[in-house]
Design a protein around this motif. Structure first.
Motif, short mmCIF file in Angstrom:
data_model
loop_
_atom_site.label_atom_id
_atom_site.label_comp_id
_atom_site.label_asym_id
_atom_site.label_seq_id
_atom_site.Cartn_x
_atom_site.Cartn_y
_atom_site.Cartn_z
N HIS A 1 0.91 -1.16 -0.12
CA HIS A 1 0.00 0.33 -0.43
C HIS A 1 0.63 1.12 -0.25
O HIS A 1 0.16 2.55 -0.08
N ASP A 2 1.76 1.21 0.60
CA ASP A 2 2.72 2.38 0.13
C ASP A 2 3.05 2.90 -0.76
O ASP A 2 3.18 4.55 -1.14
N TRP A 3 3.01 1.94 -1.94
CA TRP A 3 3.35 2.61 -2.61
C TRP A 3 2.50 2.35 -3.95
O TRP A 3 2.31 3.82 -4.49
N LEU A 4 1.14 2.78 -3.29
CA LEU A 4 -0.42 3.26 -4.06
C LEU A 4 0.08 5.07 -3.61
O LEU A 4 -0.46 6.08 -4.06
N LEU A 5 0.59 5.57 -1.89
CA LEU A 5 0.30 6.11 -1.05
C LEU A 5 1.43 7.29 -2.07
O LEU A 5 0.65 7.99 -2.59
N HIS A 6 2.77 6.85 -2.15
CA HIS A 6 3.65 7.15 -3.07
C HIS A 6 2.93 8.00 -4.48
O HIS A 6 3.02 9.07 -4.57
N CYS A 7 2.30 7.18 -5.58
CA CYS A 7 1.85 7.03 -6.27
C CYS A 7 1.02 8.40 -6.31
O CYS A 7 0.66 9.70 -7.28
N SER A 8 -0.26 8.38 -5.38
CA SER A 8 -1.57 9.17 -5.52
C SER A 8 -0.80 10.32 -4.92
O SER A 8 -1.21 11.37 -5.12
N GLY A 9 -0.07 10.33 -4.19
CA GLY A 9 0.68 11.72 -3.31
C GLY A 9 1.62 12.46 -4.20
O GLY A 9 1.28 13.52 -4.36
N ALA A 10 1.64 12.29 -5.38
CA ALA A 10 2.52 12.33 -6.18
C ALA A 10 2.29 12.64 -7.42
O ALA A 10 1.87 14.33 -7.54
N PHE B 1 -6.58 13.97 -9.33
CA PHE B 1 -5.23 13.41 -8.27
C PHE B 1 -5.89 13.87 -6.96
O PHE B 1 -5.61 12.86 -6.45
N ALA B 2 -6.46 15.10 -6.75
CA ALA B 2 -6.53 14.96 -4.85
C ALA B 2 -7.89 14.02 -4.86
O ALA B 2 -7.80 13.30 -3.41
N ALA B 3 -8.56 12.96 -5.40
CA ALA B 3 -9.93 12.41 -4.97
C ALA B 3 -9.27 10.84 -4.92
O ALA B 3 -9.06 10.90 -4.12
N PHE B 4 -8.29 10.99 -5.82
CA PHE B 4 -7.19 9.56 -6.06
C PHE B 4 -6.39 9.33 -5.02
O PHE B 4 -6.07 8.22 -3.95
N ARG B 5 -6.12 10.32 -4.02
CA ARG B 5 -5.37 10.11 -2.76
C ARG B 5 -5.68 10.40 -1.89
O ARG B 5 -5.61 9.51 -1.25
N ASP B 6 -6.98 11.32 -1.85
CA ASP B 6 -7.89 10.81 -0.43
C ASP B 6 -8.50 9.43 -0.26
O ASP B 6 -8.51 8.81 0.51
N GLU B 7 -8.48 8.75 -1.15
CA GLU B 7 -9.59 7.67 -1.68
C GLU B 7 -7.98 6.54 -1.26
O GLU B 7 -8.85 5.30 -0.43
N MET B 8 -6.96 6.49 -1.60
CA MET B 8 -5.72 5.64 -1.64
C MET B 8 -5.39 5.49 -0.52
O MET B 8 -5.57 4.65 0.82
N HIS B 9 -5.97 6.14 0.31
CA HIS B 9 -5.62 6.80 2.28
C HIS B 9 -6.62 6.68 2.51
O HIS B 9 -6.99 5.21 3.73
N ARG B 10 -7.96 6.29 2.33
CA ARG B 10 -9.05 5.60 3.59
C ARG B 10 -9.15 4.20 2.35
O ARG B 10 -9.64 3.58 3.24
N LEU B 11 -8.83 4.16 1.22
CA LEU B 11 -9.64 2.44 1.05
C LEU B 11 -8.57 1.43 1.08
O LEU B 11 -8.59 0.37 1.46
N VAL B 12 -7.28 2.03 1.75
CA VAL B 12 -5.96 0.92 2.11
C VAL B 12 -6.14 0.64 3.54
O VAL B 12 -5.80 -0.61 3.90
N GLU B 13 -6.74 1.81 4.03
CA GLU B 13 -7.43 1.52 5.96
C GLU B 13 -8.45 0.02 5.71
O GLU B 13 -8.26 -0.46 6.26
#
Length: 311
Positions: free
Chosen positions: A193-202, A213-225
């Motif tokens: 999941h760290d790579w998903l967070l890196h890519c979405s954050g970048a 891209f902002a929605a992608f980052r927010d959803e990655m943080h929520r969905l990985v949990e």
């Protein structure tokens, strides 16, 4: 130049419509792993639209690029793309999209470098707070226990991943609750999941004006949990996992009226205690296949003129 313009329009349409459809759907919280895949496919489709449009625009602007892109193609295929009518807009579009691609790569490199720096700093802090015992030369243990008055547990990714847990968390977690916490953090590590967070954050950091891209980052943080919660609950039960979340976060005020940086914890606990029905295997498969088709559409749009010419 119709195909590059159509690809840009398709990318913009995907960036606007797909996040809204995913936000209105009721299944992402029920199937976070499928939702993670769907979001990745949407973002991949947007980026693919830009990359293909850049390539065709460059081919229209410069003969040298056209020779490389259409080298094995017959003349009828080249004529089908009408590359000679692009004018100055072709070069401008190609250069702009190329700069965007380079900026994306630079943001990803920066995000990875920052993450590595944070990991090195935290590992150095671990050596200070949990120094090596006499006779020890390296830290190879996957579990590190820190003396601390605050309940906390986290996973340090990397070549030698480590799970760190404080003594306060050990005192609060009872029985299988500790096992649920370990399973949750191991779920993050196994799924990378760290790579998903890196890519979405970048992407979100590099293009803050692009909502997808902002929605992608927010959803990655929520969905990985949510995905890690499900992995832990399948092994140790939903009630045990929910109680472990409560024990770890009760002292942080997340269950009070004031919002905190962990405001999603109450929703996660409620989801574990009142779980929604999972989708059937057939529907999960259909959603996965439908999401996988989203990046295929730009490829089809890019190849349609050539296929028609060959038809």
């Amino acid at each position: 130049m119709m195909v590059p313009a159509a690809l840009l329009l398709l990318g913009a349409l995907t960036a606007v419509v797909a996040p809204r459809l995913l936000a209105r759907a009721d299944w992402p919280d029920r199937e976070p792993v499928v939702a993670l895949w769907a979001w990745q496919c949407v973002v991949a489709a947007v980026l693919l639209c830009c990359a293909l449009s850049m390539t065709l625009s460059a081919a229209a602007a410069w003969q040298a690029v056209r020779g490389h892109v259409f080298a094995p193609a017959p003349s009828a295929v080249v004529e089908a793309y009408a590359l000679g009518v692009g004018g100055p807009w072709a070069a401008t579009t190609a250069v702009t999209l190329a700069c965007g691609g380079l900026w994306t790569v630079a943001m990803l490199v920066r995000e990875v470098a920052r993450a590595r720096a944070r990991r090195r700093r935290r590992r150095s802090e671990l050596l200070v707070r949990a120094p090596l015992l006499p006779g020890e030369t390296t830290v190879n243990d996957r579990l590190t226990i820190l003396e601390g008055e605050r309940s906390d547990a986290w996973w340090l990714p990397g070549a030698a991943p480590q799970l760190v847990i404080t003594t306060a968390a050990l005192r609060r977690l009872k029985g299988r609750q500790l096992d649920a916490v370990l399973a949750h953090e191991q779920g993050h590590a196994q799924a990378r999941h760290d790579w998903l967070l890196h890519c979405s954050g970048a992407l979100a950091g590099g293009f803050p004006q692009v909502p997808v891209f902002a929605a992608f980052r927010d959803e990655m943080h929520r969905l990985v949990e949510l995905a890690a919660d499900d992995m832990a609950s399948r092994r140790f039960g939903r009630l045990t996992t929910a109680l472990a979340l409560v024990e770890l976060n009760e002292d942080r005020g997340v269950f009070g009226p004031s919002p905190t940086d962990r405001a999603q914890v109450p929703q996660r606990v409620h989801r574990l205690l009142a779980p929604p029905d999972r989708l059937t295997a057939g529907r999960r498969l259909r959603l996965t296949a439908a999401a996988a088709l989203v990046p295929v559409v730009p490829v089809l749009v890019a190849f349609v003129p050539g296929l028609r010419a060959l038809g």
